[in-house]
Design a protein around this motif. Structure first.
Motif, PDB file in Angstrom:
ATOM      1  N   ALA A 172       0.986  -1.038   0.153  1.00  0.00           N
ATOM      2  CA  ALA A 172       0.103   0.015   0.326  1.00  0.00           C
ATOM      3  C   ALA A 172       1.199   1.168  -0.161  1.00  0.00           C
ATOM      4  O   ALA A 172       0.483   1.744  -0.408  1.00  0.00           O
ATOM      5  CB  ALA A 172      -0.996   0.338   0.949  1.00  0.00           C
ATOM      6  N   VAL A 173       1.733   1.211   0.475  1.00  0.00           N
ATOM      7  CA  VAL A 173       2.513   2.358   0.260  1.00  0.00           C
ATOM      8  C   VAL A 173       3.595   2.793  -0.462  1.00  0.00           C
ATOM      9  O   VAL A 173       3.792   3.397  -1.290  1.00  0.00           O
ATOM     10  CB  VAL A 173       4.118   1.995   1.988  1.00  0.00           C
ATOM     11  CG1 VAL A 173       5.176   2.873   1.147  1.00  0.00           C
ATOM     12  CG2 VAL A 173       3.886   1.971   3.149  1.00  0.00           C
ATOM     13  N   ASP A 174       4.311   1.809  -1.246  1.00  0.00           N
ATOM     14  CA  ASP A 174       4.583   1.655  -2.392  1.00  0.00           C
ATOM     15  C   ASP A 174       3.519   1.913  -3.538  1.00  0.00           C
ATOM     16  O   ASP A 174       3.424   2.770  -4.759  1.00  0.00           O
ATOM     17  CB  ASP A 174       4.912   0.274  -2.978  1.00  0.00           C
ATOM     18  CG  ASP A 174       5.781  -0.566  -2.735  1.00  0.00           C
ATOM     19  OD1 ASP A 174       6.999   0.649  -1.742  1.00  0.00           O
ATOM     20  OD2 ASP A 174       6.311  -1.099  -2.156  1.00  0.00           O
ATOM     21  N   ALA A 175       2.110   1.606  -3.466  1.00  0.00           N
ATOM     22  CA  ALA A 175       0.897   2.131  -4.338  1.00  0.00           C
ATOM     23  C   ALA A 175       1.503   3.678  -4.321  1.00  0.00           C
ATOM     24  O   ALA A 175       0.820   4.477  -5.322  1.00  0.00           O
ATOM     25  CB  ALA A 175       0.121   1.297  -3.833  1.00  0.00           C
ATOM     26  N   VAL A 176       1.415   3.796  -3.369  1.00  0.00           N
ATOM     27  CA  VAL A 176       1.410   5.981  -3.643  1.00  0.00           C
ATOM     28  C   VAL A 176       2.500   6.263  -3.314  1.00  0.00           C
ATOM     29  O   VAL A 176       2.930   6.906  -3.876  1.00  0.00           O
ATOM     30  CB  VAL A 176       0.548   6.515  -2.156  1.00  0.00           C
ATOM     31  CG1 VAL A 176       1.160   7.878  -1.734  1.00  0.00           C
ATOM     32  CG2 VAL A 176      -0.435   6.138  -1.263  1.00  0.00           C
ATOM     33  N   GLY A 177       3.896   5.569  -2.672  1.00  0.00           N
ATOM     34  CA  GLY A 177       5.150   6.045  -3.486  1.00  0.00           C
ATOM     35  C   GLY A 177       5.970   6.182  -4.785  1.00  0.00           C
ATOM     36  O   GLY A 177       6.115   7.519  -4.817  1.00  0.00           O
ATOM     37  N   LEU A 195      10.089  -2.044  -6.811  1.00  0.00           N
ATOM     38  CA  LEU A 195      11.574  -3.299  -6.634  1.00  0.00           C
ATOM     39  C   LEU A 195      10.899  -4.001  -5.261  1.00  0.00           C
ATOM     40  O   LEU A 195      10.786  -5.128  -5.000  1.00  0.00           O
ATOM     41  CB  LEU A 195      12.685  -3.366  -7.091  1.00  0.00           C
ATOM     42  CG  LEU A 195      13.897  -2.760  -8.116  1.00  0.00           C
ATOM     43  CD1 LEU A 195      14.812  -2.166  -8.021  1.00  0.00           C
ATOM     44  CD2 LEU A 195      13.859  -3.625  -8.968  1.00  0.00           C
ATOM     45  N   TYR A 196      10.126  -2.876  -4.480  1.00  0.00           N
ATOM     46  CA  TYR A 196      10.190  -3.177  -3.497  1.00  0.00           C
ATOM     47  C   TYR A 196       9.127  -3.955  -2.987  1.00  0.00           C
ATOM     48  O   TYR A 196       8.015  -5.167  -2.707  1.00  0.00           O
ATOM     49  CB  TYR A 196       9.597  -2.055  -2.099  1.00  0.00           C
ATOM     50  CG  TYR A 196      11.101  -1.520  -1.911  1.00  0.00           C
ATOM     51  CD1 TYR A 196      12.168  -2.612  -1.770  1.00  0.00           C
ATOM     52  CD2 TYR A 196      11.214  -0.346  -0.850  1.00  0.00           C
ATOM     53  CE1 TYR A 196      13.613  -2.047  -0.876  1.00  0.00           C
ATOM     54  CE2 TYR A 196      11.703  -0.388  -0.072  1.00  0.00           C
ATOM     55  CZ  TYR A 196      12.990  -1.005  -0.212  1.00  0.00           C
ATOM     56  OH  TYR A 196      14.189  -0.333   0.425  1.00  0.00           O
ATOM     57  N   GLY A 197       8.023  -3.495  -4.458  1.00  0.00           N
ATOM     58  CA  GLY A 197       7.034  -4.243  -4.721  1.00  0.00           C
ATOM     59  C   GLY A 197       6.646  -5.995  -5.198  1.00  0.00           C
ATOM     60  O   GLY A 197       6.262  -6.397  -4.150  1.00  0.00           O
ATOM     61  N   ALA A 198       7.468  -5.724  -6.042  1.00  0.00           N
ATOM     62  CA  ALA A 198       8.217  -6.935  -6.363  1.00  0.00           C
ATOM     63  C   ALA A 198       8.503  -8.190  -4.917  1.00  0.00           C
ATOM     64  O   ALA A 198       8.082  -9.234  -4.923  1.00  0.00           O
ATOM     65  CB  ALA A 198       9.243  -7.003  -7.008  1.00  0.00           C
ATOM     66  N   PHE A 199       9.289  -7.187  -4.508  1.00  0.00           N
ATOM     67  CA  PHE A 199      10.181  -7.973  -2.773  1.00  0.00           C
ATOM     68  C   PHE A 199       9.311  -8.047  -2.386  1.00  0.00           C
ATOM     69  O   PHE A 199       8.949  -9.194  -1.412  1.00  0.00           O
ATOM     70  CB  PHE A 199      11.341  -7.409  -2.454  1.00  0.00           C
ATOM     71  CG  PHE A 199      12.352  -6.645  -3.415  1.00  0.00           C
ATOM     72  CD1 PHE A 199      13.210  -8.605  -3.144  1.00  0.00           C
ATOM     73  CD2 PHE A 199      13.737  -6.426  -3.695  1.00  0.00           C
ATOM     74  CE1 PHE A 199      14.398  -8.893  -3.423  1.00  0.00           C
ATOM     75  CE2 PHE A 199      14.193  -6.462  -4.285  1.00  0.00           C
ATOM     76  CZ  PHE A 199      14.482  -7.597  -4.507  1.00  0.00           C
ATOM     77  N   CYS A 200       7.887  -7.379  -2.280  1.00  0.00           N
ATOM     78  CA  CYS A 200       7.163  -7.631  -0.727  1.00  0.00           C
ATOM     79  C   CYS A 200       5.931  -8.349  -1.550  1.00  0.00           C
ATOM     80  O   CYS A 200       5.484 -10.031  -0.573  1.00  0.00           O
ATOM     81  CB  CYS A 200       6.054  -6.140  -0.964  1.00  0.00           C
ATOM     82  SG  CYS A 200       6.666  -4.978  -0.631  1.00  0.00           S
ATOM     83  N   VAL A 201       5.530  -8.743  -2.534  1.00  0.00           N
ATOM     84  CA  VAL A 201       5.259 -10.480  -2.787  1.00  0.00           C
ATOM     85  C   VAL A 201       6.033 -11.411  -3.107  1.00  0.00           C
ATOM     86  O   VAL A 201       5.357 -12.681  -2.544  1.00  0.00           O
ATOM     87  CB  VAL A 201       4.665 -10.180  -4.294  1.00  0.00           C
ATOM     88  CG1 VAL A 201       4.243 -10.825  -4.958  1.00  0.00           C
ATOM     89  CG2 VAL A 201       3.521  -8.909  -5.036  1.00  0.00           C
ATOM     90  N   TYR A 202       7.274 -11.330  -2.949  1.00  0.00           N
ATOM     91  CA  TYR A 202       8.024 -12.137  -2.406  1.00  0.00           C
ATOM     92  C   TYR A 202       8.166 -12.734  -0.860  1.00  0.00           C
ATOM     93  O   TYR A 202       8.039 -13.880  -0.984  1.00  0.00           O
ATOM     94  CB  TYR A 202       8.885 -12.627  -3.092  1.00  0.00           C
ATOM     95  CG  TYR A 202      10.335 -13.119  -2.955  1.00  0.00           C
ATOM     96  CD1 TYR A 202      10.899 -13.941  -3.211  1.00  0.00           C
ATOM     97  CD2 TYR A 202      11.659 -12.846  -2.095  1.00  0.00           C
ATOM     98  CE1 TYR A 202      11.270 -15.382  -3.090  1.00  0.00           C
ATOM     99  CE2 TYR A 202      12.903 -13.686  -1.263  1.00  0.00           C
ATOM    100  CZ  TYR A 202      12.375 -15.132  -2.011  1.00  0.00           C
ATOM    101  OH  TYR A 202      13.396 -15.601  -1.384  1.00  0.00           O
ATOM    102  N   GLY A 203       8.235 -11.559  -0.436  1.00  0.00           N
ATOM    103  CA  GLY A 203       8.535 -11.862   0.877  1.00  0.00           C
ATOM    104  C   GLY A 203       6.993 -12.479   1.092  1.00  0.00           C
ATOM    105  O   GLY A 203       7.372 -13.418   2.462  1.00  0.00           O
TER     106      GLY A 203
END
Length: 226
Positions: A172-177, A195-203
């Motif tokens: 949700a942070v990435d979607a705004v950031g 990239l964080y968004g991809a890492f978030c899904v992986y994590g």
């Protein structure tokens, strides 16, 4: 090397990027990857990135290439460091107790009703405090900046507690950031958010699997710990 880090720039198109912004974001990616693996090293690596990025987001004050000061982005680096000290200590204690049994710091767990209420209350308080503060400071895009600051604190706190939901907050942070940083011309940081968004899904998937393995093995969980 120090001068290169502090003052170096890289020409991109018709503008320049700070070496510090790229290096700081590199530490951020490394911290995210270590966090997905539940490694205690995620915290000190993240703190180094926070220190570097703080100087980037006050670029206007420091007369650097960026003309917009994102005080919420700068402020969240300070909060990150404070919460990271707490998370670092908490994960070290859990690893010492060998809760996970696989060499990692902890067994992930869900926040539960109590944890979700806690996060919701902290989120409301954070927005009520940070939005008018950032607006008064003249932060560019204060509403989005306030959510990024609030959500980032919530996610980091949730990570420290071992709650799986913290990955969802990061998304949700990435979607705004991403759009905010693109408009403010902080392109490396915007790319990092993607990239964080991809890492978030992986994590998120990695933590779910770790929890399921622990439950299958009859291991202990960190769900709703005090």
């Amino acid at each position: 090397m120090l001068d290169w880090l502090l003052e170096g720039t890289i020409a991109v198109g018709g503008g320049t990027l700070l070496v510090r912004e790229i290096v700081g974001n590199g530490f951020g990616i490394a911290s995210a990857l270590l966090g997905s693996r539940r490694s205690v090293a995620a915290w000190p690596v993240g703190i180094v990135g926070n220190l570097i990025l703080f100087t980037v987001f006050v670029g206007g004050v420091l007369s650097k290439p960026q003309v917009h000061d994102l005080w919420g982005q700068a402020g969240r680096q300070v909060f990150f460091m404070a919460v990271s000290v707490y998370g670092w200590q908490r994960w070290r204690q859990r690893r010492a107790r060998q809760e996970a049994g696989d060499g990692s710091a902890l067994v992930p767990g869900w926040a539960g009703r109590r944890g979700l209420v806690e996060l919701a209350l902290l989120g409301v308080v954070g927005m009520l405090v940070f939005y008018p503060t950032l607006r008064a400071l003249g932060s560019w895009g204060p509403l989005g900046d306030a959510w990024i600051l609030t959500g980032s604190i919530l996610a980091t706190y949730g990570m420290a507690r071992g709650w799986i939901e913290f990955w969802i907050i990061w998304i949700a942070v990435d979607a705004v950031g991403v759009p905010l940083l693109v408009r403010a011309e902080y392109y490396p940081s915007a790319a990092l958010y993607l990239l964080y968004g991809a890492f978030c899904v992986y994590g998120f998937v990695a933590w779910l699997r770790a929890r399921r393995r622990a439950l299958a093995a009859g291991g202990r969980t960190s769900e709703v710990t005090a």
